[in-house]
Motif scaffolding. Sequence first.
Motif, PDB file in Angstrom:
ATOM      1  N   ASP A 221       0.843  -1.217   0.000  1.00 20.28           N
ATOM      2  CA  ASP A 221       0.000   0.000   0.000  1.00 20.28           C
ATOM      3  C   ASP A 221       0.873   1.260   0.000  1.00 20.28           C
ATOM      4  O   ASP A 221       0.577   2.240  -0.703  1.00 20.28           O
ATOM      5  CB  ASP A 221      -0.851   0.074   1.280  1.00 20.28           C
ATOM      6  CG  ASP A 221      -1.965  -0.957   1.344  1.00 20.28           C
ATOM      7  OD1 ASP A 221      -2.182  -1.680   0.368  1.00 20.28           O
ATOM      8  OD2 ASP A 221      -2.624  -1.021   2.412  1.00 20.28           O
ATOM      9  N   GLN A 240      -5.464   5.042  -4.583  1.00 22.01           N
ATOM     10  CA  GLN A 240      -6.179   6.283  -4.274  1.00 22.01           C
ATOM     11  C   GLN A 240      -7.211   6.584  -5.359  1.00 22.01           C
ATOM     12  O   GLN A 240      -8.359   6.940  -5.071  1.00 22.01           O
ATOM     13  CB  GLN A 240      -5.183   7.430  -4.146  1.00 22.01           C
ATOM     14  CG  GLN A 240      -5.727   8.554  -3.295  1.00 22.01           C
ATOM     15  CD  GLN A 240      -4.725   9.695  -3.170  1.00 22.01           C
ATOM     16  OE1 GLN A 240      -3.675   9.694  -3.801  1.00 22.01           O
ATOM     17  NE2 GLN A 240      -5.063  10.671  -2.348  1.00 22.01           N
ATOM     18  N   LYS A 243     -10.146   4.546  -4.899  1.00 22.79           N
ATOM     19  CA  LYS A 243     -10.695   4.639  -3.520  1.00 22.79           C
ATOM     20  C   LYS A 243     -10.661   3.281  -2.816  1.00 22.79           C
ATOM     21  O   LYS A 243     -11.657   2.787  -2.279  1.00 22.79           O
ATOM     22  CB  LYS A 243     -12.107   5.213  -3.543  1.00 22.79           C
ATOM     23  CG  LYS A 243     -12.157   6.648  -4.080  1.00 22.79           C
ATOM     24  CD  LYS A 243     -13.521   7.254  -3.805  1.00 22.79           C
ATOM     25  CE  LYS A 243     -13.604   8.744  -4.048  1.00 22.79           C
ATOM     26  NZ  LYS A 243     -13.078   9.208  -5.334  1.00 22.79           N
ATOM     27  N   ALA A 249      -4.490   5.197   3.480  1.00 24.05           N
ATOM     28  CA  ALA A 249      -5.754   5.939   3.417  1.00 24.05           C
ATOM     29  C   ALA A 249      -6.375   6.056   4.803  1.00 24.05           C
ATOM     30  O   ALA A 249      -6.967   7.085   5.149  1.00 24.05           O
ATOM     31  CB  ALA A 249      -6.732   5.255   2.454  1.00 24.05           C
TER      32      ALA A 249
END
Length: 293
Positions: A221, A240, A243, A249
Amino acid sequence: MKLPDFYEADRAAIEAALERLLPSENTQPPSIHRSMRYSVSAGGKRIRPVLCMEAARMFTQNVEAAIHAGCALEFIHTYSLIHDDLPALDNDDLRRGKPTNHKVFGEAIAILAGDALLTLAFQTLAGAPVEPARRARLIAEVAAAAGTVNGMVGGQVADLEAEGKPLNAATLEYIHRSKTAALIRGSIVAGAIAGGAADEDVERLRRFGDNIGWAFQVVDDLLDVEESSAALGKTAGKDQAQKKATYPALYGIEKSRAIAADLEAKAIAELTPYGERAARLRQICEFLVARRS
Ligand code: GRG
């Protein structure tokens, strides 16, 4: 970063075995065999088979069965990448620094190449040179790791269904431990079983594998945010854009790095009873967490 010499030697043994186990390009029908070979030989890090071999080496000098299991795991991993890149899933053009399988061979052959690699994985396990009871355990462990109950496909479904929704820690943990850690944990457990480990050792290495596999996806990630597509060999910044449920995030970069380091430390603590015998597994952990691709 430079890989240890033993890692390169393991990787060479794996490359040779993958080459032997895959049907040749001119085996009928050639299109599917070309497609399978294209993605397997596109140049992955071979983390899962190397972990499998090194877990086995803690208990035996004979790693032939672990090489079989490691190749089966690499076939399953490669199938997951081919399917993950399809338009119906991540719809990606770049993987392992090359055009994705469906971009080269078309969607129908890419789907079938994934199916064929999954099937070849179990054929490979069925031929692993180890006594029948351990072979059956290998098959069961790998099937569970790739499956829907806390396994790779279950994690992938949760990942898809979490897209664009508000994040929560429990769902994020489930996704990472299932989508990615399960196959890494399965590689380590398979290596221990292939190497003849006692049940208590298999369970200790399962805990080790869960934590290092989870750390691996947290790092994945972070790399998606921090690195370029050229460095990763796949499209950067997609999490990103789509989403996705990721550690950066939910927690931000700094806290995510600390979480990865904590998981690595938990993994390494499981190796304490093995002392020097686990030195190579510790080195692989360092590489997995410090890697830049
Ligand atoms: C069954 C339709 C269908 C799809 C399956 C299960 C699945 C799709 C995808 C698996 C999920 C997935 C791709 C998880 C990501 C795991 C991950 C971090 C992959 C990258 O692994 P590396 O860094 O890659 O080991 P290399 O290329 O080095 O082998």
